[in-house]
Enzyme design. Sequence first.
Site, short mmCIF file in Angstrom:
data_model
loop_
_atom_site.label_atom_id
_atom_site.label_comp_id
_atom_site.label_asym_id
_atom_site.label_seq_id
_atom_site.Cartn_x
_atom_site.Cartn_y
_atom_site.Cartn_z
N ASP A 501 0.84 -1.20 0.00
CA ASP A 501 0.00 0.00 0.00
C ASP A 501 0.87 1.25 0.00
O ASP A 501 0.63 2.20 -0.71
CB ASP A 501 -0.93 0.00 1.21
N ARG A 505 5.19 4.05 6.40
CA ARG A 505 4.71 3.95 7.77
C ARG A 505 4.71 2.47 8.21
O ARG A 505 5.14 1.59 7.47
CB ARG A 505 3.33 4.58 7.91
N GLU A 507 3.07 -0.04 7.98
CA GLU A 507 2.16 -0.95 7.26
C GLU A 507 2.99 -1.71 6.23
O GLU A 507 3.39 -2.82 6.44
CB GLU A 507 1.01 -0.19 6.61
N GLU A 787 -2.03 9.22 -0.79
CA GLU A 787 -3.12 8.37 -0.32
C GLU A 787 -4.44 9.13 -0.25
O GLU A 787 -5.49 8.61 -0.59
CB GLU A 787 -2.76 7.86 1.08
N HIS A 808 1.36 6.38 -2.26
CA HIS A 808 0.31 5.36 -2.26
C HIS A 808 -0.15 5.26 -3.70
O HIS A 808 -0.73 6.19 -4.21
CB HIS A 808 -0.84 5.90 -1.39
C1 BGC Z 1 -3.94 1.10 3.68
C2 BGC Z 1 -4.74 1.12 2.42
C3 BGC Z 1 -5.66 -0.04 2.50
C4 BGC Z 1 -6.62 0.32 3.58
C5 BGC Z 1 -7.76 -0.59 3.73
C6 BGC Z 1 -4.86 1.40 4.78
O1 BGC Z 1 -4.28 1.48 6.00
O2 BGC Z 1 -2.86 1.91 3.63
O3 BGC Z 1 -4.19 1.47 1.29
O4 BGC Z 1 -6.23 -0.49 1.36
O5 BGC Z 1 -5.95 0.53 4.81
O6 BGC Z 1 -8.58 -0.11 4.58
#
Ligand code: BGC
Length: 937
Positions: A501, A505, A507, A787, A808
């Site tokens: 994604d 960060r 994730e 994003e 993103h």
């Molecule tokens: C991510 C997104 C993802 C989403 C789904 C986020 O935290 O960065 O790109 O698809 O959560 O809810």
Amino acid sequence: MDYLKHPVGTDRMPDLTWTIAADGIDVMQTAWQVQLSQSDDFSELIYDSKKVEGSESAHVRIDQVRLTSCTRYYVRVKVWASGEFDLAVQEQESGFCTPASFVTGLLNREWQGEFVSAETRADKSNSKGTFLRREFLIRPGIREAYICATALGLYHLYLNGEKVGQDQMAPGWTSYHHHLCYQTYDVTKQLCEGKNVIGAHVGAGWYKGMMGFVHERNNYGEQTALLLQLTVRYEDGSEQVLATDTDWIGCDSPVTFSEIYDGEYYDARLEQPGWNRTGFVPVMDDCFHRLTKEAYDALARDPLLIPFSDEEKKAQRRTAEAYVPKTTAWHPVETVQYSKEVLTAQPGCRVTIETEIPAVRLFMTPKGERVLDFGQNLTGWVRFTARQKPGQLLHLRCFETLDSQGNAYFDNLREAKAQVRYICAGYGEVCYQEQFSFQGFRYAKLEEWPEDAVCADFTACVVYSQMEETGHFSCSHPLVNQLEHNIEWGLRGNFLDIPTDCPQRDERMGWTGDAQIFCRTATFLRNTWPFFKKWLKDVACDQTPEGGVPHMVPDIMPFHVITDWLLGQGTHSAAAWADVAVINPWVLYLTYGDKEILRLQFDSMKKWIDFMKEHAVGEIWNYKLQFGDWVALDAEEGSYFGATPNDLTCTAYYAYSTGLFAKICRVLDKPALAQEYQALYERIVKTFQKTFLDEEGVMKVQTQTAHIVALYFGLIPERGVQKTTEGLKRLLEKENGHLVTGFVGTPYFCHALSRNGCVKEAYDLLLKEDFPSWLYQVKAGATTVWEHWDGLKPDGSMWSPDMNSFNHYAYGAIGEWMYRVIAGIEIDEEAPGYRHAILAPKTDSRLAWAAGSYDSVYGSVSVRWEEMDQRVTVTVCVPVNTTASLILEQGASDIQNGQQNVKEIVFTERKDGIKQAELGSGTWAVSYMRAQETAGM
Ligand code: BGC
């Protein structure tokens, strides 16, 4: 071969694809011949197809060959083609092409060794690096030698001190318990007669380090380990195999900590020069040189000597030894039990340093921070040179953006520390780069650094999966070109072994929705077949037994009790996210015309459709946690969930995926299933219409996204299309021409307009420069795609740091519209893979020209148009062995053939008044007068 130029480490005879260059026009292949040999002079043939009549030149399967493991093979092709050469139709025969080669891996999983670890169970609470080492002898007369290797964790391999291969972050991130890739390396030239040493540096990575929403370690295992097999084949036909076993030794490396989110700590005082070379004498000392209490306290008092912050020290004091530098004594390795059934070869698409960018400036922020700027938001790491003093700490932190005051902004990294802490050992110059982590950044703050640092000391290494560039788009509008650049860098930044994604960060995970939305754009830009083929296997592996598709793949959620406010509601099966299981294989099939991906993913796709069917009420599908039109601007203040109801987005996707699946059944020649799912599709569409449309077939829900998906997915009955399009335009006008869509609506917005007679409005949307819009981001200085539309608001404030990535790729999905509509390069579903292309560029007076090209499996398909005083000139290239339809814009008149055309293009007028011509291979040009630009409908 298998969509790679020279696959190294394949577990099958690769499918062959060749492109043909010919001077003539209308050229089609009539026959081909393939030869296979173990020598590049083809003196001895292993296989000769002889002349085979046929026009197939893409993904040609050769079944009859028996391959041997760890062997290099050479392949060459010749073709016969007929076409118009020098104004006469004739057949021509080519010579054999320059041979390409491929190397086999362990075809029958004949692994002789075990996974070995330099860690013990007690290491489960750390993420340090370890060295592994093995000395061995090589006889004279090597013919070829290959290493197959993988790790539980990450590894770098060395042979006699030199790095083997260019791989970074190997073996990547897969659904490890079901699917672990191994890499093969040709080491023929790196081996020498006599003594040799293999060294491996192993780190925690995704396997063992902290990952995911749960922020926990040991998601797949508690111990890192290496599996390796060296196969040496001698000229006399004999073979020598060396594998990882208990004869290997290991020790801690100077990497005292390394994890994906937090970065790397390196203590150069623990270096052992020559550890991976011959001549090095490992100190095999099993009495630990633990520090004395006094020495320990002294270290704890001196922040420069300990690579941890005060806070961390406090936290770790309870488990004090965790941060005491360990001895560098070598010890025998432990074996780790791990199934070898899950191992698959990774012949290409490896993660490497693809580009290097020198720092463009080193400046002082208003707060007095020393900050480096690389001028581009990117993913990778900083390689630095510094002039050191013993015990000195070099400490930098990476970040994406400056705040409104121009100071370093870390808040949007959330928990990710994104730092490098390097403790110097001596005097002189050091050069370092992270080995087991990566960061998403444009800037780096020098937290602690010698005063003499200069810009030239720092280079950003841009790290992502190797994929051939296939698409190019440019036009006369500089902001659109910058957008194209940003989309491309979104890909570079987020295709690091898995589609992430975002890269910065805490994730950096394989969110399925993001990968679904961006797949088609990515597949224009790069040859994504090997990348997505590998990842889609993980999608299938990680599906729930019932067929649910995780929100993230690889999925670590099943290993945890989820208390997160969001994912606590559900960890799989969200519309648009889970549909990746069907949409991505479909996009690959369309782009490459290769049914293999549909066959491979068939069960996974079917399970997903059946899951929806099982949980739908009537034909309305909705299930636990849905992201809906995620981060749309029509959400309530501060919410992530857009205004379009979940029942609608879910059911729209249910219909779309089921419709695609019915088509896929037809492609795979499964008529009974095709009929069954077509009937289901029709029932879903009917229910959708009954539920969400009024009597006139017009959308009841008044959001842009509801209109967009219904139009793009073909859910509106013929009679309602015009009114729904008008409705969408009204909703757009209500926002003063701006989109307020999220992940679900945005990718298809321009298509929903341009397909329904509103090309100008689609251009309006793309070319909007004020907030919110794609070009607003560009004008705000973005170098990747954000994003949130309001990631950085016009007043300089930012969307909440809890989720505000500036890299993103999701909204970069507009890229495919630029290729498919502005350049007009479209796939014909009936002849996919650009076997027959549809070239239908749509111009707009705000662009003086636009050009797009795509390197298909048959060669480059390209379109370029320019406009002057309403006259449009279009030049297209159609590759050999393909055909194309050239479709002019509505209202095109006064058509003139280009002077360079070898023969005249003859246009016919379709029922709808549009002019269309059929083209064979070659370069063709035509010009026409464009109709006056009017607003659609
Ligand atoms: C991510 C997104 C993802 C989403 C789904 C986020 O935290 O960065 O790109 O698809 O959560 O809810």
